[in-house]
Design a protein around this motif. Structure first.
Motif, PDB file in Angstrom:
ATOM      1  N   ILE A  34      31.145  36.800  44.001  1.00  0.00           N
ATOM      2  CA  ILE A  34      31.259  36.724  45.458  1.00  0.00           C
ATOM      3  C   ILE A  34      32.729  36.668  45.875  1.00  0.00           C
ATOM      4  O   ILE A  34      33.156  37.342  46.824  1.00  0.00           O
ATOM      5  N   LEU A  35      33.515  35.883  45.140  1.00  0.00           N
ATOM      6  CA  LEU A  35      34.944  35.766  45.453  1.00  0.00           C
ATOM      7  C   LEU A  35      35.646  37.117  45.305  1.00  0.00           C
ATOM      8  O   LEU A  35      36.523  37.462  46.117  1.00  0.00           O
ATOM      9  N   SER A  36      35.266  37.885  44.293  1.00  0.00           N
ATOM     10  CA  SER A  36      35.882  39.199  44.106  1.00  0.00           C
ATOM     11  C   SER A  36      35.601  40.105  45.301  1.00  0.00           C
ATOM     12  O   SER A  36      36.466  40.889  45.717  1.00  0.00           O
ATOM     13  N   SER A 101      43.302  37.828  41.558  1.00  0.00           N
ATOM     14  CA  SER A 101      43.689  36.753  42.476  1.00  0.00           C
ATOM     15  C   SER A 101      45.179  36.783  42.765  1.00  0.00           C
ATOM     16  O   SER A 101      45.610  36.615  43.918  1.00  0.00           O
ATOM     17  N   ALA A 102      45.978  37.010  41.724  1.00  0.00           N
ATOM     18  CA  ALA A 102      47.429  37.099  41.912  1.00  0.00           C
ATOM     19  C   ALA A 102      47.793  38.301  42.780  1.00  0.00           C
ATOM     20  O   ALA A 102      48.720  38.237  43.601  1.00  0.00           O
ATOM     21  N   SER A 103      47.063  39.395  42.629  1.00  0.00           N
ATOM     22  CA  SER A 103      47.321  40.581  43.447  1.00  0.00           C
ATOM     23  C   SER A 103      47.000  40.315  44.910  1.00  0.00           C
ATOM     24  O   SER A 103      47.710  40.786  45.813  1.00  0.00           O
ATOM     25  N   THR A 104      45.927  39.568  45.169  1.00  0.00           N
ATOM     26  CA  THR A 104      45.568  39.231  46.547  1.00  0.00           C
ATOM     27  C   THR A 104      46.629  38.340  47.182  1.00  0.00           C
ATOM     28  O   THR A 104      47.072  38.581  48.315  1.00  0.00           O
ATOM     29  N   PRO A 202      41.994  30.441  45.626  1.00  0.00           N
ATOM     30  CA  PRO A 202      40.877  29.831  44.898  1.00  0.00           C
ATOM     31  C   PRO A 202      40.580  30.476  43.553  1.00  0.00           C
ATOM     32  O   PRO A 202      40.137  29.809  42.624  1.00  0.00           O
ATOM     33  N   GLY A 203      40.840  31.761  43.432  1.00  0.00           N
ATOM     34  CA  GLY A 203      40.612  32.430  42.155  1.00  0.00           C
ATOM     35  C   GLY A 203      41.501  31.886  41.050  1.00  0.00           C
ATOM     36  O   GLY A 203      41.068  31.742  39.895  1.00  0.00           O
TER      37      GLY A 203
END
Length: 449
Positions: A34-36, A101-104, A202-203
């Motif tokens: 879901i987070l993705s 997550s780092a890319s976001t 959060p990731g």
């Protein structure tokens, strides 16, 4: 205390922990799924401020949200599936989680369109690792009788994940406003940049949780059948023999062109044409998607199975074709509405029919494809839906809107539905004969007449 079959005494607490570990792993992986999708879809709620600050066009937004992501995500899907079959899946998922997550978070600091595209590619690389490794891990986490329910739970959450992404995105956007009112955010940082940081952070925290609580399960740990792969020659031969059938099944992937076009541009259409805020559009669309996708994903395969039991060997392709027709008609009708309530009411059925078509196709693949080839066939379908859906839908809609409709999104969405729906429906009708031949052969081999 619990006595093992070998006579060894094992504390009951250890037994309970062992039973809970697969369920915890499944729950955590579902949260990551879901987070993705939140990280992937959040830009659809941030189109206006990103365009304004970076000075980019609708077409560039379409390429950013769709094509840039889809190319990398689609091309890496099959290689990462192969890697998941032999490598450490926990490490693969962990690496992917950290990368996306780092890319976001990094996207929040982008100062140019090029930088944002490169970070979007990083997002695609990370997310492409999740599904192949997760489905492989589920097969070894659970005994045979529990694998299908576990996989179904994960798939159902994913099916409704786009809606959940919009709901969570809306909550995060509202939280930025609250933090602004509390003077907790520097005024110099744009809202859309804060949203990306709040979405991506959060990731990175869950990566720590994954490290501490999830272990790589042994392969075949529950006495699973030996795994074997079909050779490339066998795969190609089978595909050629049943080309007519697979043409119909794979054509379902092109419904994703319409689905992703609407999911990407509907929030912006609500903002431009009806004055909705990003949070309002995200929350409303989110709940529509959650309910409609879950209902369509369950209803489509069930209707097809009933037709099959009634003796219609082409039941799956009949249901799929019907859902393509209804999905495209409602998409055209929804896009031409002059009120937000009418638009969203009709779009509910568009989403339900198109998701039903896709899930009916994936379920059908499990029936008509040989066991040793199912993974590759499903991976091929997912590659197509990524390329045709994200890769074509968002940028094509933007191009049509800009060049033919003076920036109006509705007519562009309607034209995309017409352009995709007609050939898809024709292909499915043409493929019925090949599908019936295949199902009949399977039934005769199994002694079902």
């Amino acid at each position: 205390m619990k006595v093992e079959a070998t006579g060894t005494i094992r504390p009951a607490s250890v037994s309970r922990r062992s039973a809970l570990r697969p369920n915890w792993t499944l729950a955590l992986l579902s949260i990551l799924y879901i987070l993705s999708l939140v990280d992937r879809m959040i830009l659809a709620l941030l189109i206006a401020p990103v365009k304004a600050e970076l000075g980019i066009s609708d077409v560039q937004i379409g390429l950013l949200v769709g094509t840039a992501f889809a190319i990398i995500y689609g091309l890496l899907g099959i290689p990462l599936a192969r890697l998941a079959d032999s490598g450490n899946r926990r490490r693969i998922i962990l690496a992917g989680l950290v990368i996306w997550s780092a890319s976001t978070v990094g996207s929040a600091f982008a100062t140019s369109y090029t930088m944002l595209v490169l970070l979007r590619l990083g997002l695609a690389i990370g997310e492409a690792a999740l599904l192949p490794a997760t489905y492989s891990m589920i097969g070894d986490l659970f005994p045979p009788q529990k694998r299908a329910p576990a996989a179904s739970i994960f798939a159902a959450l994913g099916a409704a994940g786009a809606g959940g992404a919009f709901i969570l995105g809306a909550i995060i956007i509202d939280s930025v406003d609250m933090l602004r009112s509390m003077a907790a955010i520097p005024a110099a940082i744009a809202d859309w940049r804060i949203v990306l940081i709040l979405v991506g952070a959060p990731g990175l925290l869950l990566a720590v949780v994954l490290c501490l609580t999830v272990s790589e399960p042994p392969r075949g740990g529950h006495g699973a059948e030996a795994r074997s792969e079909a050779s490339l020659v066998t795969l190609v031969t089978h595909a050629k023999q049943h080309a007519r059938m697979y043409a119909g099944l794979m054509s379902c992937a092109f419904t994703g062109t319409v689905s992703y076009a609407f999911v990407t541009w509907l929030p912006e259409m609500l903002r431009r044409d009806f004055g909705w805020s990003a949070a309002q559009a995200g929350s409303t669309l989110g709940w529509i998607l959650v309910v409609s996708v879950l209902f369509g994903s369950l209803a489509g395969p069930r209707a097809a199975e009933r037709l099959m039991r009634a003796g219609h060997h082409d039941g799956f392709i009949l249901v799929s074709a019907a859902m393509v027709l209804l999905g495209m008609l409602t998409a055209i009708l929804a896009a031409m509405q002059s009120s937000a309530s009418a638009l969203l009411t009709i779009y509910f059925f568009t989403s339900m029919f198109l998701s039903g078509c896709s899930n009916t196709c994936i379920t059908s693949i499990q029936i008509v494809s040989p066991a040793r080839m199912r993974g590759t066939v499903v991976a091929t379908y997912m590659l197509l839906i990524s390329m045709a859906g994200l890769g074509i839908g968002p940028p094509l809609t933007a191009w049509l809107s800009t060049n033919f409709f003076y920036g109006s999104i509705g007519p562009a969405l309607a034209l995309v539905a017409i352009a995709v729906g007609a050939p898809t429906l024709a292909t499915q009708i043409w493929s019925r004969k090949g599908y019936k031949v295949r199902i009949t052969a399977i039934a005769e081999r199994n002694g079902e007449g």
